[in-house]
Design an enzyme around this catalytic site. Structure first.
Site, PDB file in Angstrom:
ATOM      1  N   HIS A  86       0.871  -1.186   0.000  1.00  0.00           N
ATOM      2  CA  HIS A  86       0.000   0.000   0.000  1.00  0.00           C
ATOM      3  C   HIS A  86       0.906   1.233   0.000  1.00  0.00           C
ATOM      4  CE1 HIS A  86      -2.788   2.983   1.750  1.00  0.00           C
ATOM      5  NE2 HIS A  86      -3.789   2.158   1.518  1.00  0.00           N
ATOM      6  N   ASP A 124       3.153  -4.550   8.055  1.00  0.00           N
ATOM      7  CA  ASP A 124       1.887  -3.843   7.886  1.00  0.00           C
ATOM      8  C   ASP A 124       0.774  -4.877   8.049  1.00  0.00           C
ATOM      9  OD1 ASP A 124      -0.425  -2.648   7.038  1.00  0.00           O
ATOM     10  OD2 ASP A 124       0.376  -1.902   5.127  1.00  0.00           O
ATOM     11  N   GLN A 145      -4.372  -5.442   6.827  1.00  0.00           N
ATOM     12  CA  GLN A 145      -5.310  -6.348   6.165  1.00  0.00           C
ATOM     13  C   GLN A 145      -5.235  -7.764   6.733  1.00  0.00           C
ATOM     14  OE1 GLN A 145      -7.571  -5.339   4.092  1.00  0.00           O
ATOM     15  NE2 GLN A 145      -6.820  -3.233   3.899  1.00  0.00           N
ATOM     16  N   LYS A 159     -10.433  -0.942  10.328  1.00  0.00           N
ATOM     17  CA  LYS A 159     -10.451  -2.168   9.519  1.00  0.00           C
ATOM     18  C   LYS A 159     -10.649  -3.407  10.388  1.00  0.00           C
ATOM     19  CE  LYS A 159      -7.340  -0.135   6.057  1.00  0.00           C
ATOM     20  NZ  LYS A 159      -8.304   0.142   4.989  1.00  0.00           N
ATOM     21  N   CYS A 166      -5.000   2.451  -3.592  1.00  0.00           N
ATOM     22  CA  CYS A 166      -3.797   3.005  -2.952  1.00  0.00           C
ATOM     23  C   CYS A 166      -2.607   2.059  -3.123  1.00  0.00           C
ATOM     24  CB  CYS A 166      -4.042   3.303  -1.466  1.00  0.00           C
ATOM     25  SG  CYS A 166      -5.268   4.576  -1.153  1.00  0.00           S
TER      26      CYS A 166
END
Length: 410
Positions: free
Chosen positions: A127, A204, A207, A230, A368
């Site tokens: 991202h 990261d 997700q 999220k 993104c």
């Protein structure tokens, strides 16, 4: 509910008021944009209302009842994040505005440790939030950004890893799960390679956190970041977990109240962890709401959530794979959360607009992740992204909608 018990998805949907609404002319909402943001269970909505109705006060400052009550609730939320991530200590958890700010915090800190000739490694699946902060750190220090390439499947190509992660590498910053393709990255060889040369590893987890168990001690990384919105919590809140030794090494990100030990006009000394990184009045309600959301997920059981979503993703891949003219962008070995695809001869925006009028909410565009789109030679994709509250009927509605799109534009 035992962690291994199957989810009763139909019953759980009742926890989410927004899933009961209709859009436009009475079309039932089919929400398949969970990679952008997830919906909020009633327990989170109630907790936010209760905080503002009964506990609202600034935290870490007052001696009065409300301030003490709010402070305890806020710090209990931090302990919820600690439990959710399997962290060793709550003071390794720093509240941020979200994943983006958390990565910027770490990149800003490393900019004081890097020098000309050092290298930062990211992957081709990142991202923008895990690219741009590191580019800015490179510009400040003379460091170089290197990229682990992606295969046509959407998995990372690790065949040349020993040529990319070298003695010059100081940071490896990679996604756990691609927001654009749904690829679940095999992190173990990346972390092993980075640590073999003394580099720090940032994951990261934006997700990954909604879909699977994220145990920072089992992963063995040095930093992990994710966003509250999220993971079924409020917007404007997220968390950075970091190993104590690394957090102690990094300088403060911002200056202000609550992050200091002592201030004079000559100099300032800073508070310990995590206050050192939390200048100013924090997003108290957001932190408390995030803690409630994570408690909700832990009560459901992340293993049960992952198993349920795995079956749904397989069903979606099978049904979408039979749609005429549909081409998957990325067919990774392991996928979670998202499926990206294009329809031959039909712009993703047009498809998304028609689906929207049918009540089906998907994301179209670059997500993104422009370098991912460039890698696969597309301007953008249609992305259907799932949460544990989605059902096979939602997939069927998407497939039916794509047939309408095909009829209009094909």
């Amino acid at each position: 509910m035992p962690a291994t018990a199957p989810l009763d998805v139909a019953a759980l949907r009742a926890d989410f008021p927004i899933l009961q609404r209709t859009v436009y002319d009475g079309m039932p909402l089919v929400y398949l944009d969970n990679a952008a943001t997830t919906q909020k269970p009633q327990v989170v909505l109630d907790r936010l209302a209760a905080y503002y109705a009964n506990e609202n006060a600034n935290v870490h400052r007052g001696v009065h009842f409300l301030s003490a009550t709010g402070t305890e609730a806020y710090e209990e939320a931090r302990r919820s994040v600690q439990r959710f991530l399997g962290a060793a200590d709550a003071h390794e958890v720093v509240f941020t505005r979200g994943t983006t700010e958390a990565i910027n915090l770490v990149a800003h800190g490393f900019a004081t440790l890097l020098s000309d000739g050092d290298e930062i490694v990211v992957s081709a699946l990142e991202h923008h939030a895990n690219i741009v902060p590191w580019q800015m750190a490179c510009e400040r220090t003379g460091a170089r950004l290197r990229v682990i390439p992606a295969l046509d499947t959407g998995d990372l190509d690790l065949s040349g890893l020993d040529e990319i992660v070298t003695e010059a590498t100081k940071v490896v910053a990679v996604t756990h799960t691609s927001n654009a393709l749904g690829t679940v990255v095999d992190l173990a060889p990346l972390i092993e390679a980075a640590h073999a040369v003394g580099a720090a590893v940032l994951i990261d987890g934006a997700q990954a956190a909604p879909h699977t168990t994220v145990d920072v001690q089992a992963l063995g990384a040095d930093f992990l970041v994710f966003s509250g919105h999220k993971t079924f919590g409020p917007t404007g809140i997220g968390a950075l977990w970091g190993r104590e030794a690394w957090l102690e090494k990094l300088p403060p990100y911002q200056g202000g109240g609550d992050m200091i030990d002592r201030v004079t006009f000559e100099n300032t000394t800073f508070a310990g962890l995590p206050a050192k990184f939390e200048a100013g009045t924090p997003h108290v309600a957001g932190g408390i709401g995030l803690g409630t959301a994570l408690d909700y997920l832990m009560d459901l059981g992340m293993d049960a959530i992952e198993a349920s979503e795995h079956e749904l993703i397989r069903y979606a891949e099978d049904r979408l794979g039979a749609v005429e003219g549909l081409r998957f962008i990325g067919t990774p070995e392991k996928r979670a959360g998202a499926i990206s695809f294009v329809l031959d001869g039909i712009h993703p925006y047009d498809a998304g607009t028609v689906l929207d009028r049918l009540g089906v909410a998907v994301r179209t565009g670059q997500h993104c992740a422009q370098p991912v789109m460039d890698r696969f030679g597309v301007e953008g994709t249609i992305r259907a992204s799932f949460a544990f509250y989605n059902t096979p009927a939602d997939v069927d509605a998407l497939v039916d909608g794509l047939a309408r799109v095909r009829a209009m534009f094909g």
